[in-house]
Design a protein around this motif. Structure first.
Motif, PDB file in Angstrom:
ATOM      1  N   SER A   1      74.770  -2.645 -39.249  1.00 58.25           N
ATOM      2  CA  SER A   1      75.333  -3.316 -38.079  1.00 58.25           C
ATOM      3  C   SER A   1      75.803  -4.694 -38.520  1.00 58.25           C
ATOM      4  CB  SER A   1      74.296  -3.436 -36.961  1.00 58.25           C
ATOM      5  OG  SER A   1      73.195  -4.221 -37.387  1.00 58.25           O
ATOM      6  N   VAL A   2      76.968  -5.108 -38.028  1.00 57.54           N
ATOM      7  CA  VAL A   2      77.634  -6.293 -38.569  1.00 57.54           C
ATOM      8  C   VAL A   2      78.011  -7.261 -37.460  1.00 57.54           C
ATOM      9  CG1 VAL A   2      79.752  -7.073 -39.723  1.00 57.54           C
ATOM     10  CG2 VAL A   2      78.502  -5.112 -40.621  1.00 57.54           C
ATOM     11  N   ILE A   3      77.901  -8.545 -37.765  1.00 58.25           N
ATOM     12  CA  ILE A   3      78.387  -9.605 -36.892  1.00 58.25           C
ATOM     13  C   ILE A   3      79.530 -10.324 -37.607  1.00 58.25           C
ATOM     14  CG2 ILE A   3      76.694 -11.260 -37.783  1.00 58.25           C
ATOM     15  CD1 ILE A   3      76.617 -12.562 -35.035  1.00 58.25           C
ATOM     16  N   THR A   4      80.564 -10.709 -36.885  1.00 59.20           N
ATOM     17  CA  THR A   4      81.615 -11.526 -37.481  1.00 59.20           C
ATOM     18  C   THR A   4      81.237 -12.998 -37.346  1.00 59.20           C
ATOM     19  OG1 THR A   4      82.881 -11.509 -35.406  1.00 59.20           O
ATOM     20  CG2 THR A   4      83.456  -9.853 -37.059  1.00 59.20           C
ATOM     21  N   LEU A   5      81.462 -13.752 -38.411  1.00 58.00           N
ATOM     22  CA  LEU A   5      81.172 -15.179 -38.427  1.00 58.00           C
ATOM     23  C   LEU A   5      82.389 -15.940 -38.930  1.00 58.00           C
ATOM     24  CD1 LEU A   5      77.558 -15.303 -39.973  1.00 58.00           C
ATOM     25  CD2 LEU A   5      78.205 -15.376 -37.557  1.00 58.00           C
ATOM     26  N   ASP A   6      82.669 -17.066 -38.321  1.00 58.16           N
ATOM     27  CA  ASP A   6      83.797 -17.917 -38.714  1.00 58.16           C
ATOM     28  C   ASP A   6      83.484 -18.582 -40.044  1.00 58.16           C
ATOM     29  OD1 ASP A   6      85.874 -19.710 -38.956  1.00 58.16           O
ATOM     30  OD2 ASP A   6      85.729 -20.459 -36.897  1.00 58.16           O
ATOM     31  N   ARG A   7      84.359 -18.353 -41.018  1.00 63.39           N
ATOM     32  CA  ARG A   7      84.144 -18.975 -42.318  1.00 63.39           C
ATOM     33  C   ARG A   7      84.630 -20.419 -42.351  1.00 63.39           C
ATOM     34  NH1 ARG A   7      85.067 -15.656 -47.928  1.00 63.39           N
ATOM     35  NH2 ARG A   7      83.548 -16.819 -49.159  1.00 63.39           N
TER      36      ARG A   7
ATOM     37  N   LEU B   1      73.814 -14.446 -44.177  1.00 60.03           N
ATOM     38  CA  LEU B   1      73.030 -13.222 -44.050  1.00 60.03           C
ATOM     39  C   LEU B   1      71.722 -13.472 -43.311  1.00 60.03           C
ATOM     40  CD1 LEU B   1      73.687 -11.758 -47.591  1.00 60.03           C
ATOM     41  CD2 LEU B   1      74.505 -10.814 -45.417  1.00 60.03           C
ATOM     42  N   ARG B   2      71.094 -14.623 -43.550  1.00 58.53           N
ATOM     43  CA  ARG B   2      69.878 -14.945 -42.810  1.00 58.53           C
ATOM     44  C   ARG B   2      70.185 -15.138 -41.330  1.00 58.53           C
ATOM     45  NH1 ARG B   2      68.980 -18.073 -47.482  1.00 58.53           N
ATOM     46  NH2 ARG B   2      69.667 -19.984 -46.431  1.00 58.53           N
ATOM     47  N   HIS B   3      71.316 -15.787 -41.032  1.00 54.62           N
ATOM     48  CA  HIS B   3      71.715 -15.971 -39.638  1.00 54.62           C
ATOM     49  C   HIS B   3      71.924 -14.621 -38.961  1.00 54.62           C
ATOM     50  CE1 HIS B   3      73.733 -17.845 -36.161  1.00 54.62           C
ATOM     51  NE2 HIS B   3      74.618 -16.856 -36.259  1.00 54.62           N
ATOM     52  N   ALA B   4      72.575 -13.705 -39.667  1.00 52.69           N
ATOM     53  CA  ALA B   4      72.784 -12.370 -39.106  1.00 52.69           C
ATOM     54  C   ALA B   4      71.455 -11.690 -38.822  1.00 52.69           C
ATOM     55  CB  ALA B   4      73.625 -11.535 -40.061  1.00 52.69           C
ATOM     56  N   ALA B   5      70.531 -11.749 -39.778  1.00 54.24           N
ATOM     57  CA  ALA B   5      69.229 -11.104 -39.595  1.00 54.24           C
ATOM     58  C   ALA B   5      68.464 -11.718 -38.427  1.00 54.24           C
ATOM     59  CB  ALA B   5      68.415 -11.216 -40.880  1.00 54.24           C
ATOM     60  N   ASP B   6      68.552 -13.037 -38.287  1.00 55.37           N
ATOM     61  CA  ASP B   6      67.864 -13.710 -37.181  1.00 55.37           C
ATOM     62  C   ASP B   6      68.404 -13.256 -35.826  1.00 55.37           C
ATOM     63  OD1 ASP B   6      66.317 -15.127 -38.961  1.00 55.37           O
ATOM     64  OD2 ASP B   6      67.504 -16.961 -38.855  1.00 55.37           O
TER      65      ASP B   6
ATOM     66  N   TYR C   1      71.253  -8.429 -36.778  1.00 47.48           N
ATOM     67  CA  TYR C   1      72.295  -7.699 -37.493  1.00 47.48           C
ATOM     68  C   TYR C   1      71.913  -7.542 -38.966  1.00 47.48           C
ATOM     69  CZ  TYR C   1      75.225  -8.639 -33.403  1.00 47.48           C
ATOM     70  OH  TYR C   1      75.726  -8.693 -32.130  1.00 47.48           O
ATOM     71  N   ASP C   2      72.530  -6.543 -39.598  1.00 49.39           N
ATOM     72  CA  ASP C   2      72.230  -6.268 -41.000  1.00 49.39           C
ATOM     73  C   ASP C   2      73.130  -7.024 -41.970  1.00 49.39           C
ATOM     74  OD1 ASP C   2      70.325  -4.246 -40.278  1.00 49.39           O
ATOM     75  OD2 ASP C   2      72.005  -2.858 -39.952  1.00 49.39           O
ATOM     76  N   ASP C   3      74.357  -7.316 -41.536  1.00 47.50           N
ATOM     77  CA  ASP C   3      75.320  -7.881 -42.490  1.00 47.50           C
ATOM     78  C   ASP C   3      76.371  -8.679 -41.728  1.00 47.50           C
ATOM     79  OD1 ASP C   3      76.742  -8.349 -44.948  1.00 47.50           O
ATOM     80  OD2 ASP C   3      75.956  -6.443 -45.690  1.00 47.50           O
ATOM     81  N   VAL C   4      77.326  -9.221 -42.485  1.00 48.79           N
ATOM     82  CA  VAL C   4      78.314 -10.165 -41.953  1.00 48.79           C
ATOM     83  C   VAL C   4      79.701  -9.777 -42.436  1.00 48.79           C
ATOM     84  CG1 VAL C   4      79.135 -12.568 -42.109  1.00 48.79           C
ATOM     85  CG2 VAL C   4      76.687 -12.092 -41.814  1.00 48.79           C
TER      86      VAL C   4
ATOM     87  N   ALA D   1      78.883   1.266 -47.631  1.00 43.80           N
ATOM     88  CA  ALA D   1      77.993   1.161 -46.470  1.00 43.80           C
ATOM     89  C   ALA D   1      78.862   1.165 -45.216  1.00 43.80           C
ATOM     90  CB  ALA D   1      77.159  -0.112 -46.535  1.00 43.80           C
ATOM     91  N   ARG D   2      78.690   2.187 -44.382  1.00 49.23           N
ATOM     92  CA  ARG D   2      79.520   2.282 -43.176  1.00 49.23           C
ATOM     93  C   ARG D   2      79.053   1.268 -42.133  1.00 49.23           C
ATOM     94  NH1 ARG D   2      79.969   4.789 -38.210  1.00 49.23           N
ATOM     95  NH2 ARG D   2      77.874   5.706 -38.327  1.00 49.23           N
ATOM     96  N   VAL D   3      80.011   0.611 -41.497  1.00 53.60           N
ATOM     97  CA  VAL D   3      79.701  -0.302 -40.396  1.00 53.60           C
ATOM     98  C   VAL D   3      79.456   0.547 -39.150  1.00 53.60           C
ATOM     99  CG1 VAL D   3      80.527  -2.204 -38.967  1.00 53.60           C
ATOM    100  CG2 VAL D   3      81.087  -2.145 -41.412  1.00 53.60           C
ATOM    101  N   THR D   4      78.220   0.545 -38.681  1.00 52.57           N
ATOM    102  CA  THR D   4      77.851   1.368 -37.529  1.00 52.57           C
ATOM    103  C   THR D   4      78.078   0.652 -36.204  1.00 52.57           C
ATOM    104  OG1 THR D   4      75.558   0.608 -37.682  1.00 52.57           O
ATOM    105  CG2 THR D   4      76.141   2.621 -38.885  1.00 52.57           C
ATOM    106  N   ALA D   5      78.125  -0.693 -36.246  1.00 52.13           N
ATOM    107  CA  ALA D   5      78.382  -1.472 -35.037  1.00 52.13           C
ATOM    108  C   ALA D   5      78.968  -2.806 -35.452  1.00 52.13           C
ATOM    109  CB  ALA D   5      77.110  -1.683 -34.226  1.00 52.13           C
ATOM    110  N   LEU D   6      79.931  -3.296 -34.664  1.00 51.82           N
ATOM    111  CA  LEU D   6      80.582  -4.573 -34.924  1.00 51.82           C
ATOM    112  C   LEU D   6      80.408  -5.463 -33.704  1.00 51.82           C
ATOM    113  CD1 LEU D   6      82.439  -6.212 -36.872  1.00 51.82           C
ATOM    114  CD2 LEU D   6      84.376  -5.296 -35.579  1.00 51.82           C
ATOM    115  N   ASN D   7      79.671  -6.556 -33.881  1.00 48.00           N
ATOM    116  CA  ASN D   7      79.390  -7.471 -32.762  1.00 48.00           C
ATOM    117  C   ASN D   7      78.805  -6.731 -31.566  1.00 48.00           C
ATOM    118  OD1 ASN D   7      80.389  -9.674 -34.233  1.00 48.00           O
ATOM    119  ND2 ASN D   7      82.474  -9.329 -33.501  1.00 48.00           N
ATOM    120  N   GLY D   8      77.963  -5.742 -31.851  1.00 46.14           N
ATOM    121  CA  GLY D   8      77.305  -4.996 -30.799  1.00 46.14           C
ATOM    122  C   GLY D   8      78.067  -3.786 -30.287  1.00 46.14           C
ATOM    123  N   HIS D   9      79.305  -3.597 -30.737  1.00 49.45           N
ATOM    124  CA  HIS D   9      80.104  -2.445 -30.305  1.00 49.45           C
ATOM    125  C   HIS D   9      79.895  -1.294 -31.295  1.00 49.45           C
ATOM    126  CE1 HIS D   9      82.245  -4.878 -27.341  1.00 49.45           C
ATOM    127  NE2 HIS D   9      82.405  -5.797 -28.287  1.00 49.45           N
ATOM    128  N   PRO D  10      79.373  -0.156 -30.847  1.00 50.63           N
ATOM    129  CA  PRO D  10      79.136   0.970 -31.767  1.00 50.63           C
ATOM    130  C   PRO D  10      80.446   1.483 -32.360  1.00 50.63           C
ATOM    131  CG  PRO D  10      77.956   1.274 -29.686  1.00 50.63           C
ATOM    132  CD  PRO D  10      78.902   0.129 -29.473  1.00 50.63           C
TER     133      PRO D  10
END
Length: 296
Positions: free
Chosen positions: A139-145, A174-179, A182-185, A265-274
């Motif tokens: 599961s992935v979250i998008t973050l502004d670089r 990655l720590r922010h995502a886990a907190d 989410y699994d990844d960014v 690694a397949r993205v199973t969810a993006l920002n909470g959207h399956p």
């Protein structure tokens, strides 16, 4: 338990339990260096040529001396053989090449070789999480670089596109995502364009077309992506590099984070959207697995 490996660039197998790096090495005190990570699978290091080519590009960007490709290749062979001898042919290994600017200060009375770059290789076991995300996805979250897609050309000193040892912000992401569960960014630019993961390349599958963001947006050119696209094109897939937006990923048949060790690694969810799996998922995994064997 796996037995780790430490090899110097001249091919000497060292004791990994004996301290090797000087405390004032610029790899440690400034992160002033580069690295590559390769997968050892079935007794072979994968995509060696692509990794050595990228090591040379990164060295040029950091004004490091040009790496001796043959010396690195020979050391890779020694490290791989040592890993297999100690752990067996079918034990996957994470092979890391490290090349730094060397020690910060030349010791008094030291010879001419002092101050030279530091170069070595390590091999250790592949992390347990890798097996899990290969099978179950992330599961992935998008973050502004925090920068525009044209900053690589405007500010080359940012070293965008080089694989440097300065990974603190990636680990923080990655720590922010886990907190936040989410699994990844996946990073996005200030314009909202898809960039890359902290340790992976983004690939969207749209029918029989594979799409990835262009390297010109300031991302690290992925060795696994290059190998995968080359094999896929040979087998009748269409391949594209173009700017993607988060909405494009939501509409894709599948979205993947690919890298040298995790592979696909397949993205199973993006920002909470399956993001549901489709019938082409296994086809893509098969292409990636075979692609890493196509380059020696």
């Amino acid at each position: 338990m796996s037995q780790s490996v430490l090899v110097s660039l001249d091919g000497t197998v060292l004791d990994p339990e004996v301290p090797f790096l000087h405390a004032d090495d610029l790899a440690a005190v400034r992160g002033d260096g580069i690295f590559e990570t390769l997968l050892i699978r079935d007794g072979r290091a994968r995509c060696v040529t692509l990794h050595l080519q990228r090591l040379a590009r990164s060295a040029e960007m950091l004004d490091l001396p040009e790496p001796d490709a043959q010396a690195w290749r020979s050391a890779i062979e020694v490290a791989t053989r040592t890993w297999v001898d100690r752990n067996g042919e079918y034990a996957e290994g994470l092979l890391r090449l490290v090349y730094s600017r060397g020690r910060e200060a030349r010791p008094a009375g030291a010879g001419a070789e002092s101050g030279a770059p530091t170069a070595y290789l390590t091999v250790g076991p592949v992390a347990e999480r890798v097996v899990e995300v290969r099978a179950n996805g992330v599961s992935v979250i998008t973050l502004d670089r925090g920068y525009s897609i044209d900053v690589a050309d405007a500010a080359p000193w940012q070293l965008l596109g080089a694989k440097t040892l300065s990974y603190a912000t990636n680990m923080a992401a990655l720590r922010h995502a886990a907190d936040n569960g989410y699994d990844d960014v996946i990073y996005v630019s200030s314009e909202g364009a898809i960039l890359e993961g902290p340790r992976s390349t983004v690939v969207a599958v749209m029918g029989k077309t594979l799409v990835t963001p262009p390297a010109e947006t300031g991302i690290l050119p992925g060795t696994t992506q290059v190998a995968t696209f080359a094999l896929a094109a040979h087998e009748g897939w269409q391949t594209e590099t173009r700017v993607l937006r988060p909405a494009d990923l939501l509409e894709a048949d599948s979205v993947w984070l690919i890298s040298s060790v995790t592979l696909a690694a397949r993205v199973t969810a993006l920002n909470g959207h399956p993001l549901p799996a489709t019938e082409t998922c296994q086809d893509f995994i098969d292409v990636v697995d075979r692609a890493i064997s196509a380059d020696e």
